[in-house]
Every structure is written in C-alpha cells, then in structure tokens.
Write a protein that holds these residues in place. Structure first.
Motif, PDB file in Angstrom:
ATOM      1  N   GLY A 178      38.563  40.524  33.603  1.00  0.00           N
ATOM      2  CA  GLY A 178      37.365  41.097  33.796  1.00  0.00           C
ATOM      3  C   GLY A 178      36.019  39.947  34.173  1.00  0.00           C
ATOM      4  N   LYS A 179      36.771  38.231  34.430  1.00  0.00           N
ATOM      5  CA  LYS A 179      35.639  37.849  33.462  1.00  0.00           C
ATOM      6  C   LYS A 179      35.854  36.316  34.653  1.00  0.00           C
ATOM      7  N   TYR A 180      35.068  36.640  35.596  1.00  0.00           N
ATOM      8  CA  TYR A 180      35.012  35.369  36.359  1.00  0.00           C
ATOM      9  C   TYR A 180      33.643  33.796  36.372  1.00  0.00           C
ATOM     10  N   THR A 181      34.806  32.889  36.369  1.00  0.00           N
ATOM     11  CA  THR A 181      33.671  31.648  36.426  1.00  0.00           C
ATOM     12  C   THR A 181      33.629  31.310  37.780  1.00  0.00           C
ATOM     13  N   LEU A 182      31.922  31.138  37.726  1.00  0.00           N
ATOM     14  CA  LEU A 182      31.833  30.633  38.845  1.00  0.00           C
ATOM     15  C   LEU A 182      31.245  29.146  39.212  1.00  0.00           C
ATOM     16  N   THR A 183      31.833  28.114  40.486  1.00  0.00           N
ATOM     17  CA  THR A 183      31.628  27.426  40.051  1.00  0.00           C
ATOM     18  C   THR A 183      30.864  27.032  41.194  1.00  0.00           C
ATOM     19  N   GLU A 184      30.017  25.495  41.357  1.00  0.00           N
ATOM     20  CA  GLU A 184      29.269  25.180  42.590  1.00  0.00           C
ATOM     21  C   GLU A 184      29.506  25.357  44.034  1.00  0.00           C
ATOM     22  N   ASP A 185      30.795  25.471  44.035  1.00  0.00           N
ATOM     23  CA  ASP A 185      31.323  25.431  45.709  1.00  0.00           C
ATOM     24  C   ASP A 185      31.474  26.412  46.055  1.00  0.00           C
ATOM     25  N   GLY A 186      31.012  27.624  45.314  1.00  0.00           N
ATOM     26  CA  GLY A 186      31.827  28.798  45.215  1.00  0.00           C
ATOM     27  C   GLY A 186      32.623  29.895  45.451  1.00  0.00           C
ATOM     28  N   LYS A 187      33.313  29.351  44.315  1.00  0.00           N
ATOM     29  CA  LYS A 187      34.706  29.759  44.425  1.00  0.00           C
ATOM     30  C   LYS A 187      34.118  30.792  42.525  1.00  0.00           C
ATOM     31  N   ALA A 188      34.878  32.028  43.177  1.00  0.00           N
ATOM     32  CA  ALA A 188      35.234  32.886  41.874  1.00  0.00           C
ATOM     33  C   ALA A 188      36.463  33.037  40.888  1.00  0.00           C
ATOM     34  N   ILE A 189      36.503  32.160  39.602  1.00  0.00           N
ATOM     35  CA  ILE A 189      38.220  31.816  39.237  1.00  0.00           C
ATOM     36  C   ILE A 189      38.413  32.972  37.927  1.00  0.00           C
ATOM     37  N   THR A 190      39.387  33.599  38.108  1.00  0.00           N
ATOM     38  CA  THR A 190      40.251  33.760  36.474  1.00  0.00           C
ATOM     39  C   THR A 190      41.396  33.220  36.286  1.00  0.00           C
ATOM     40  N   PRO A 191      41.995  32.629  35.211  1.00  0.00           N
ATOM     41  CA  PRO A 191      43.806  32.322  35.587  1.00  0.00           C
ATOM     42  C   PRO A 191      44.313  33.077  36.137  1.00  0.00           C
ATOM     43  N   ASP A 192      44.344  34.068  36.458  1.00  0.00           N
ATOM     44  CA  ASP A 192      45.847  35.011  37.620  1.00  0.00           C
ATOM     45  C   ASP A 192      44.725  34.133  39.324  1.00  0.00           C
ATOM     46  N   GLU A 193      43.923  34.007  39.484  1.00  0.00           N
ATOM     47  CA  GLU A 193      42.950  34.099  40.632  1.00  0.00           C
ATOM     48  C   GLU A 193      42.373  33.437  41.353  1.00  0.00           C
ATOM     49  N   THR A 194      41.932  33.009  42.245  1.00  0.00           N
ATOM     50  CA  THR A 194      40.356  31.779  42.864  1.00  0.00           C
ATOM     51  C   THR A 194      40.253  32.861  44.053  1.00  0.00           C
ATOM     52  N   VAL A 195      39.197  33.448  43.931  1.00  0.00           N
ATOM     53  CA  VAL A 195      38.421  34.394  45.301  1.00  0.00           C
ATOM     54  C   VAL A 195      37.093  32.911  45.580  1.00  0.00           C
ATOM     55  N   THR A 196      36.716  33.682  47.238  1.00  0.00           N
ATOM     56  CA  THR A 196      34.980  32.911  46.804  1.00  0.00           C
ATOM     57  C   THR A 196      34.501  34.362  46.435  1.00  0.00           C
ATOM     58  N   LEU A 197      33.171  33.537  45.602  1.00  0.00           N
ATOM     59  CA  LEU A 197      32.009  34.722  45.617  1.00  0.00           C
ATOM     60  C   LEU A 197      31.802  36.176  45.910  1.00  0.00           C
ATOM     61  N   GLU A 198      31.198  35.668  47.325  1.00  0.00           N
ATOM     62  CA  GLU A 198      31.450  36.595  48.355  1.00  0.00           C
ATOM     63  C   GLU A 198      32.658  37.440  48.379  1.00  0.00           C
ATOM     64  N   GLU A 199      33.332  37.140  49.263  1.00  0.00           N
ATOM     65  CA  GLU A 199      34.694  38.077  48.603  1.00  0.00           C
ATOM     66  C   GLU A 199      34.527  38.880  47.280  1.00  0.00           C
ATOM     67  N   LEU A 200      34.643  38.230  46.022  1.00  0.00           N
ATOM     68  CA  LEU A 200      34.184  39.573  44.782  1.00  0.00           C
ATOM     69  C   LEU A 200      33.217  40.137  45.007  1.00  0.00           C
ATOM     70  N   LEU A 201      31.525  39.358  45.917  1.00  0.00           N
ATOM     71  CA  LEU A 201      30.648  40.387  45.954  1.00  0.00           C
ATOM     72  C   LEU A 201      30.997  41.426  46.996  1.00  0.00           C
ATOM     73  N   ASN A 202      31.335  41.145  48.036  1.00  0.00           N
ATOM     74  CA  ASN A 202      31.757  42.759  48.687  1.00  0.00           C
ATOM     75  C   ASN A 202      32.413  43.776  48.183  1.00  0.00           C
ATOM     76  N   ALA A 203      33.354  43.260  47.726  1.00  0.00           N
ATOM     77  CA  ALA A 203      34.185  43.685  46.586  1.00  0.00           C
ATOM     78  C   ALA A 203      33.452  44.679  45.869  1.00  0.00           C
ATOM     79  N   ILE A 204      32.586  44.164  45.410  1.00  0.00           N
ATOM     80  CA  ILE A 204      32.042  45.309  44.650  1.00  0.00           C
ATOM     81  C   ILE A 204      30.811  46.220  44.992  1.00  0.00           C
ATOM     82  N   ASN A 205      30.366  45.779  46.229  1.00  0.00           N
ATOM     83  CA  ASN A 205      29.601  46.674  47.010  1.00  0.00           C
ATOM     84  C   ASN A 205      29.873  47.531  47.318  1.00  0.00           C
TER      85      ASN A 205
END
Length: 272
Positions: A178-205
């Motif tokens: 449940g914790k994603y590290t946000l990078t300057e290049d628009g990525k959202a990272i956990t130890p198990d996966e790397t997605v784009t912040l846009e994809e993550l926000l779309n899933a939340i919305n």
C-alpha cells in the motif's frame, strides 16, 4: 557397611552440587528479569508476516483514505508500553503483536485521493525500529525515507497493540503493497511492481460497483488476517521452544545421576 555409607555420602554431595547448579542457571535473575543486553550488538526481533497482496481495486476499496504527499519526518521509535520504554519481561516472554516497537511517520499531504481530511499532515505508524539495545523488524511493513514522495493507501489503526496509543494515526493498507514511491520520471514503485503514476491514479478513480468483487475482497482480507495470525503463532512457539530447550540437558543429567545412585545401592545390598 562403612564403604556403602561413604559412597552414598559422596554421590549425595555430587548430586547436591549439580542440583544447586541447575537452580542457579534457571534462576530468572540470571536471565535478566528486565530485558538487558550486555553485548554491543542490538538484539533483533525479526517478525515474519505472511499476507496476500491486494490488487489496485482491493487496495482502494479497503482503505479509509488515500493520499499523495512527502515524508516530512520520522519520529523516534517507541515500545508500545505506557512510557514507550522496553517492557519488564524476559526475552522469551516477548510476544508479537502484544509487545512491539513502532515508528511514527509524519506525512505532509499534497492531495487526498479518497475521503479527504481537513489536516494537511497525518501520521502513519509502522512496526519496527530500534530502541536502545533492541531492534524490531518485519518483512512486511514498508520503509520510509525523509523527503520521499509517496502515494499511500491508508487504514485506521484498530489493532489492540497500538491503536489507542498516541495521537490519531493510520497504518498502510496491505503492508508494503500500500505504499508507492513516486519518482521524478512519473513512476510509482513498490518492491513488487513498477507502474506509471497515471495508471495508478486511473485505477483509484475508477468506480467499482461489482458486488461479487467486493465480497471476494472481503473474503481475501479475512484470509489474510487468519494467515498472519497463524504465522505469528508459529513464530512465537518456535521462539519459546528455543529458549526453553537450553535447560533440558541439565534435567536429563540429574535423573541419570539419580539412577546411578540407585544402581550403586542395589549392587551393595546384593554384595552383603
């Protein structure tokens, strides 16, 4: 007859000394009634927690709030005792989750993505930290770094061990998932996966109105808690048996000498 008496007195003396040694070694005062550490290395309590990773939708549905923000500060770790200090217990009596070290993380909130609150700061509590000579770690709770940009799925802390301690706070939903590290290049990272912040926000919305999926999520959460409890019980049992097993050789030797004394007595009587 005098020889038998001498043998008996000698063996009784040896037996008495061994009994005294066992009592001294098993005395709680020698095992430290309070948690004490005479070595330079901290005593580490490692906790293994087995859990089922949620999907993005399950993370959203099972969270009380979702935020994007920055790690402002990591507060000093504390034991979950009244004064925040180490419990007055033997090492083999420390039991998770009754006795834990926790660390509070202050998050500066940039944006609420679910159930917005009035506060622009909130506290996230994780299990783990070092207090004096004692350290506690888990393989499930997320790690935080000061100034780190994060997206967090958060739930109210309703645990009996830390829920009522200190100010209002949250825990991370589904541990490190449940914790994603946000990078300057628009990525959202956990130890198990790397997605784009846009994809993550779309899933939340996205709105999930599927009743069957909601019920499946509830079932998975229940199974997750049950699995974690079983794993914790196994760890506690293993830890306790390790401590107690150190005393078994002395007890066995005690009964061996007792049997030897009986054998000598029987032999001497037959010789008479």
């Amino acid at each position: 007859m005098r020889n038998i008496t001498k043998y008996g007195i000698f063996l009784f003396g040896v037996l008495s000394l061994l009994t005294l040694s066992v009592l001294v070694l098993s005395n709680p005062s020698n095992e430290n009634t309070e948690l004490e550490n005479s070595s330079n290395e901290p005593i580490d309590f490692g906790i293994c927690i087995d859990f089922i990773p949620y999907t993005h939708e399950e993370l959203k549905d099972n969270s009380d709030t979702i935020v994007m923000g920055t790690v402002k500060e990591k507060l000093p770790p504390r034991w979950n005792t009244a004064d925040g200090k180490k419990p007055n217990k033997l090492l083999n009596k420390i039991e998770y989750p009754d006795d834990i070290i926790y660390t509070d993380i202050v998050i500066s909130v940039d944006e609420y993505l679910k159930n917005p609150l009035s506060s622009r700061e909130l506290i996230v509590r994780v299990t783990g930290g070092t207090v004096g000579d004692f350290s506690m770690t888990t393989d499930a709770d997320p790690l935080f770094n000061t100034s780190e940009k994060v997206l967090l799925y958060l739930s109210k802390d309703e645990s009996s061990s830390t829920g009522n301690i200190g100010p209002e706070h949250f825990i991370v939903t589904d541990f490190y998932r449940g914790k994603y590290t946000l990078t300057e290049d628009g990525k959202a990272i956990t130890p198990d996966e790397t997605v784009t912040l846009e994809e993550l926000l779309n899933a939340i919305n996205q709105t999930n109105n599927n009743t069957n999926e909601t019920e499946a999520s509830d079932n998975k959460e229940t199974a997750n808690k049950e699995t974690a409890n079983v794993e914790t019980a196994d760890k506690q049992e293993e830890f306790g048996s390790t401590i107690e097993s150190n005393k078994i050789p002395f007890t066995s030797f005690f009964w061996l000498l007792l049997a030897l004394l009986g054998a000598v007595s029987i032999v001497r009587r037959r010789q008479q």
